[in-house]
Design a protein around this motif. Structure first.
Motif, PDB file in Angstrom:
ATOM      1  N   LYS A 128     -77.479  79.887  56.481  1.00 56.54           N
ATOM      2  CA  LYS A 128     -78.355  79.065  57.308  1.00 56.54           C
ATOM      3  C   LYS A 128     -78.905  77.954  56.434  1.00 56.54           C
ATOM      4  O   LYS A 128     -79.423  78.217  55.347  1.00 56.54           O
ATOM      5  CB  LYS A 128     -79.488  79.901  57.895  1.00 56.54           C
ATOM      6  N   PHE A 129     -78.766  76.705  56.887  1.00 54.76           N
ATOM      7  CA  PHE A 129     -79.233  75.589  56.075  1.00 54.76           C
ATOM      8  C   PHE A 129     -79.701  74.440  56.957  1.00 54.76           C
ATOM      9  O   PHE A 129     -79.406  74.390  58.154  1.00 54.76           O
ATOM     10  CB  PHE A 129     -78.138  75.114  55.111  1.00 54.76           C
ATOM     11  N   GLU A 130     -80.453  73.530  56.342  1.00 49.60           N
ATOM     12  CA  GLU A 130     -80.933  72.330  57.028  1.00 49.60           C
ATOM     13  C   GLU A 130     -80.111  71.136  56.552  1.00 49.60           C
ATOM     14  O   GLU A 130     -79.860  70.988  55.359  1.00 49.60           O
ATOM     15  CB  GLU A 130     -82.411  72.084  56.719  1.00 49.60           C
ATOM     16  N   LEU A 131     -79.730  70.301  57.477  1.00 45.60           N
ATOM     17  CA  LEU A 131     -79.060  69.035  57.167  1.00 45.60           C
ATOM     18  C   LEU A 131     -79.983  67.920  57.626  1.00 45.60           C
ATOM     19  O   LEU A 131     -80.269  67.793  58.818  1.00 45.60           O
ATOM     20  CB  LEU A 131     -77.710  68.955  57.881  1.00 45.60           C
ATOM     21  N   ARG A 132     -80.450  67.116  56.678  1.00 47.74           N
ATOM     22  CA  ARG A 132     -81.448  66.096  56.992  1.00 47.74           C
ATOM     23  C   ARG A 132     -80.945  64.696  56.635  1.00 47.74           C
ATOM     24  O   ARG A 132     -79.987  64.535  55.899  1.00 47.74           O
ATOM     25  CB  ARG A 132     -82.756  66.362  56.241  1.00 47.74           C
ATOM     26  N   GLU A 133     -81.649  63.703  57.192  1.00 49.64           N
ATOM     27  CA  GLU A 133     -81.413  62.290  56.909  1.00 49.64           C
ATOM     28  C   GLU A 133     -79.979  61.867  57.230  1.00 49.64           C
ATOM     29  O   GLU A 133     -79.312  61.198  56.443  1.00 49.64           O
ATOM     30  CB  GLU A 133     -81.781  61.955  55.457  1.00 49.64           C
ATOM     31  N   PRO A 167     -77.499  61.928  53.144  1.00 41.12           N
ATOM     32  CA  PRO A 167     -77.852  63.227  53.742  1.00 41.12           C
ATOM     33  C   PRO A 167     -78.235  64.253  52.681  1.00 41.12           C
ATOM     34  O   PRO A 167     -77.706  64.255  51.569  1.00 41.12           O
ATOM     35  CB  PRO A 167     -76.561  63.640  54.465  1.00 41.12           C
ATOM     36  N   LYS A 168     -79.156  65.114  53.052  1.00 41.44           N
ATOM     37  CA  LYS A 168     -79.624  66.168  52.156  1.00 41.44           C
ATOM     38  C   LYS A 168     -79.454  67.524  52.826  1.00 41.44           C
ATOM     39  O   LYS A 168     -79.603  67.649  54.051  1.00 41.44           O
ATOM     40  CB  LYS A 168     -81.097  65.956  51.778  1.00 41.44           C
ATOM     41  N   ILE A 169     -79.128  68.529  52.022  1.00 35.71           N
ATOM     42  CA  ILE A 169     -78.968  69.893  52.523  1.00 35.71           C
ATOM     43  C   ILE A 169     -79.972  70.804  51.827  1.00 35.71           C
ATOM     44  O   ILE A 169     -80.104  70.770  50.600  1.00 35.71           O
ATOM     45  CB  ILE A 169     -77.538  70.417  52.291  1.00 35.71           C
ATOM     46  N   LYS A 170     -80.680  71.572  52.620  1.00 33.85           N
ATOM     47  CA  LYS A 170     -81.613  72.567  52.076  1.00 33.85           C
ATOM     48  C   LYS A 170     -81.169  73.943  52.570  1.00 33.85           C
ATOM     49  O   LYS A 170     -81.120  74.192  53.778  1.00 33.85           O
ATOM     50  CB  LYS A 170     -83.039  72.290  52.538  1.00 33.85           C
ATOM     51  N   ILE A 171     -80.827  74.805  51.636  1.00 32.37           N
ATOM     52  CA  ILE A 171     -80.309  76.134  51.989  1.00 32.37           C
ATOM     53  C   ILE A 171     -81.474  77.083  52.243  1.00 32.37           C
ATOM     54  O   ILE A 171     -82.399  77.186  51.449  1.00 32.37           O
ATOM     55  CB  ILE A 171     -79.412  76.681  50.866  1.00 32.37           C
ATOM     56  N   ARG A 172     -81.398  77.777  53.365  1.00 28.92           N
ATOM     57  CA  ARG A 172     -82.443  78.742  53.709  1.00 28.92           C
ATOM     58  C   ARG A 172     -82.031  80.181  53.391  1.00 28.92           C
ATOM     59  O   ARG A 172     -82.801  80.957  52.877  1.00 28.92           O
ATOM     60  CB  ARG A 172     -82.784  78.648  55.194  1.00 28.92           C
ATOM     61  N   GLU A 173     -80.799  80.507  53.747  1.00 33.25           N
ATOM     62  CA  GLU A 173     -80.331  81.891  53.574  1.00 33.25           C
ATOM     63  C   GLU A 173     -78.833  81.887  53.318  1.00 33.25           C
ATOM     64  O   GLU A 173     -78.099  81.159  53.982  1.00 33.25           O
ATOM     65  CB  GLU A 173     -80.653  82.709  54.830  1.00 33.25           C
ATOM     66  N   VAL A 174     -78.396  82.690  52.361  1.00 35.82           N
ATOM     67  CA  VAL A 174     -76.971  82.763  52.036  1.00 35.82           C
ATOM     68  C   VAL A 174     -76.557  84.219  51.859  1.00 35.82           C
ATOM     69  O   VAL A 174     -77.197  84.968  51.122  1.00 35.82           O
ATOM     70  CB  VAL A 174     -76.637  81.982  50.746  1.00 35.82           C
ATOM     71  N   LYS A 175     -75.498  84.597  52.553  1.00 34.04           N
ATOM     72  CA  LYS A 175     -74.819  85.872  52.343  1.00 34.04           C
ATOM     73  C   LYS A 175     -73.327  85.563  52.252  1.00 34.04           C
ATOM     74  O   LYS A 175     -72.912  84.431  52.437  1.00 34.04           O
ATOM     75  CB  LYS A 175     -75.094  86.847  53.498  1.00 34.04           C
ATOM     76  N   ASP A 176     -72.529  86.574  51.983  1.00 37.16           N
ATOM     77  CA  ASP A 176     -71.086  86.345  51.877  1.00 37.16           C
ATOM     78  C   ASP A 176     -70.510  85.789  53.173  1.00 37.16           C
ATOM     79  O   ASP A 176     -69.655  84.895  53.155  1.00 37.16           O
ATOM     80  CB  ASP A 176     -70.360  87.640  51.503  1.00 37.16           C
ATOM     81  N   ASP A 177     -70.963  86.320  54.309  1.00 32.77           N
ATOM     82  CA  ASP A 177     -70.384  85.901  55.589  1.00 32.77           C
ATOM     83  C   ASP A 177     -71.387  85.181  56.487  1.00 32.77           C
ATOM     84  O   ASP A 177     -71.138  84.991  57.676  1.00 32.77           O
ATOM     85  CB  ASP A 177     -69.798  87.105  56.331  1.00 32.77           C
ATOM     86  N   PHE A 178     -72.533  84.778  55.939  1.00 34.58           N
ATOM     87  CA  PHE A 178     -73.558  84.126  56.747  1.00 34.58           C
ATOM     88  C   PHE A 178     -74.320  83.108  55.910  1.00 34.58           C
ATOM     89  O   PHE A 178     -74.592  83.338  54.729  1.00 34.58           O
ATOM     90  CB  PHE A 178     -74.540  85.161  57.307  1.00 34.58           C
ATOM     91  N   LYS A 231     -86.176  66.068  66.355  1.00 34.71           N
ATOM     92  CA  LYS A 231     -85.957  65.167  65.226  1.00 34.71           C
ATOM     93  C   LYS A 231     -84.485  64.758  65.232  1.00 34.71           C
ATOM     94  O   LYS A 231     -83.604  65.602  65.056  1.00 34.71           O
ATOM     95  CB  LYS A 231     -86.292  65.861  63.905  1.00 34.71           C
ATOM     96  N   GLU A 232     -84.224  63.501  65.427  1.00 28.30           N
ATOM     97  CA  GLU A 232     -82.846  63.047  65.592  1.00 28.30           C
ATOM     98  C   GLU A 232     -82.086  62.948  64.284  1.00 28.30           C
ATOM     99  O   GLU A 232     -80.884  62.654  64.288  1.00 28.30           O
ATOM    100  CB  GLU A 232     -82.830  61.698  66.314  1.00 28.30           C
ATOM    101  N   ASP A 233     -82.758  63.184  63.167  1.00 29.73           N
ATOM    102  CA  ASP A 233     -82.066  63.127  61.872  1.00 29.73           C
ATOM    103  C   ASP A 233     -82.204  64.425  61.093  1.00 29.73           C
ATOM    104  O   ASP A 233     -82.014  64.457  59.886  1.00 29.73           O
ATOM    105  CB  ASP A 233     -82.600  61.960  61.033  1.00 29.73           C
ATOM    106  N   SER A 234     -82.526  65.520  61.796  1.00 29.80           N
ATOM    107  CA  SER A 234     -82.704  66.806  61.121  1.00 29.80           C
ATOM    108  C   SER A 234     -82.082  67.911  61.959  1.00 29.80           C
ATOM    109  O   SER A 234     -82.393  68.051  63.149  1.00 29.80           O
ATOM    110  CB  SER A 234     -84.195  67.074  60.903  1.00 29.80           C
ATOM    111  N   PHE A 235     -81.202  68.705  61.340  1.00 31.75           N
ATOM    112  CA  PHE A 235     -80.450  69.725  62.058  1.00 31.75           C
ATOM    113  C   PHE A 235     -80.502  71.051  61.303  1.00 31.75           C
ATOM    114  O   PHE A 235     -80.525  71.076  60.073  1.00 31.75           O
ATOM    115  CB  PHE A 235     -78.984  69.306  62.222  1.00 31.75           C
TER     116      PHE A 235
END
Length: 319
Positions: free
Chosen positions: A23-28, A10-21, A262-266
């Motif tokens: 958003k990221f993608e979890l793939r494969e 599995p791979k993680i791609k971070i889109r947005e990061v704050k202290d309390d928030f 996409k069944e392998d991407s969240f």
């Protein structure tokens, strides 16, 4: 073929990061891993929360139990929670849960001496450990007015009323009580794949294209002002409501738009209570998941599972 399995990475791609928030993608990977990660973030990543309250004086309008409950729900900074011991497993205090390795003491001593109502807040809690304190929400940039945030209100006192207490904070997980949950909300969605059949779309009039675009409750589609073609504006705004597909069928054009998940991407959205940073919550959840997977591997060996995990190993085998 039955019994065949293969390793995934599995791979993680971070889109947005704050202290309390975050958003990221979890793939494969598949939905089982995605949901396991979500449930662990909500219920199994440990934090620190007030678990025992000893009230010395309480002449406020709220009874002892009410105040104790409110104190338990005050989020505490929990960066050191992963390294702390659970009070039930602490050998330094024989499970009493009142030593430096498994607990943190708080004191609160407030008395109202004026005619003006006194707000007793989380900022009045004095901690014995400077790394474990009530979460500070005093970000005035997000407030509706210019009044600085003074903390979470516990109770209000009038002249002569007093509150004195001692509280013990301990390590726990959200599965035991919601006060230990570090997550305000954790959601994930399948990443949608949207295909537009350009040949079929050409057969529609501009009015029909507009009706098709407006049939979606969220702004997924739009019309290009230059060539008047239907385009995908924001695929992630799609909520799997199928409204646009139903509209296409009603217009006699099934297949003009196809939408598949996409069944392998969240796509994950994580919001925390402030007890731990969102990025740390994800890392801690992955660590807890790894520990649980290690326990499953070891359960194949009965002797090794009993040696390392005791009752947990027996329980996992149905014993």
């Amino acid at each position: 073929m039955e019994g065949v399995s293969y390793q995934r990475f599995p791979k993680i791609k971070i889109r947005e990061v704050k202290d309390d928030f975050m958003k990221f993608e979890l793939r494969e990977t598949d939905a089982s891993i995605a949901n396991a990660l979500r449930r662990i973030m909500i219920a199994e990543v440990p934090t620190i929360a007030i678990d025992l309250v000893e009230i010395e004086v309480n002449s406020s309008v709220l009874n002892d139990e009410f105040i104790s409950h409110r104190l338990g729900l005050v989020p505490l900074t929990s960066e050191r929670a992963m390294s702390m011991r659970f009070s039930r497993d602490c050998d330094a205090c024989d499970g009493d849960g009142q030593c430096e390795y498994c607990s943190v003491e708080f004191y609160l001593r407030v008395k109202c001496l004026s005619d003006q109502t006194l707000d007793v807040t989380s900022k009045d809690l004095l901690s014995s450990d400077h790394t474990v304190v009530p979460v500070d929400y005093s970000d005035t940039s997000s407030s509706f007015d210019n009044t600085p945030n003074k903390g979470i209100i516990i109770v209000k006192l009038r002249r002569g009323q007093e509150l004195r207490l001692r509280a013990i904070a301990r390590k726990g997980i959200g599965k035991d009580h919601a006060k230990w949950s570090p997550a305000a909300t954790v959601t994930f969605m399948y990443e949608p794949e949207i295909y537009i059949n350009e040949d079929m779309m050409e057969s529609l009039t501009l009015e029909e294209k507009t009706e098709l675009v407006e049939s979606s409750p969220t702004k997924v589609f739009g019309i290009d002002p230059e060539n008047k073609q239907v385009i995908v504006v924001d695929p992630e705004a799609y909520t799997y409501d199928d409204e646009v597909l139903k509209k296409a069928e009603a217009m006699g054009k099934p297949g003009v738009i196809e939408i598949h998940a996409k069944e392998d991407s969240f796509i994950f959205t994580v919001e925390t209570t402030g007890a731990v940073k969102a990025s740390q919550l994800v890392l801690n959840a992955i660590e807890v998941l790894k520990q649980k997977l290690d326990a499953v591997r070891l359960s194949d060996d009965t002797v090794e599972a009993d040696d390392q995990f005791g009752e947990l190993g027996a329980h996992m085998r149905g014993g």
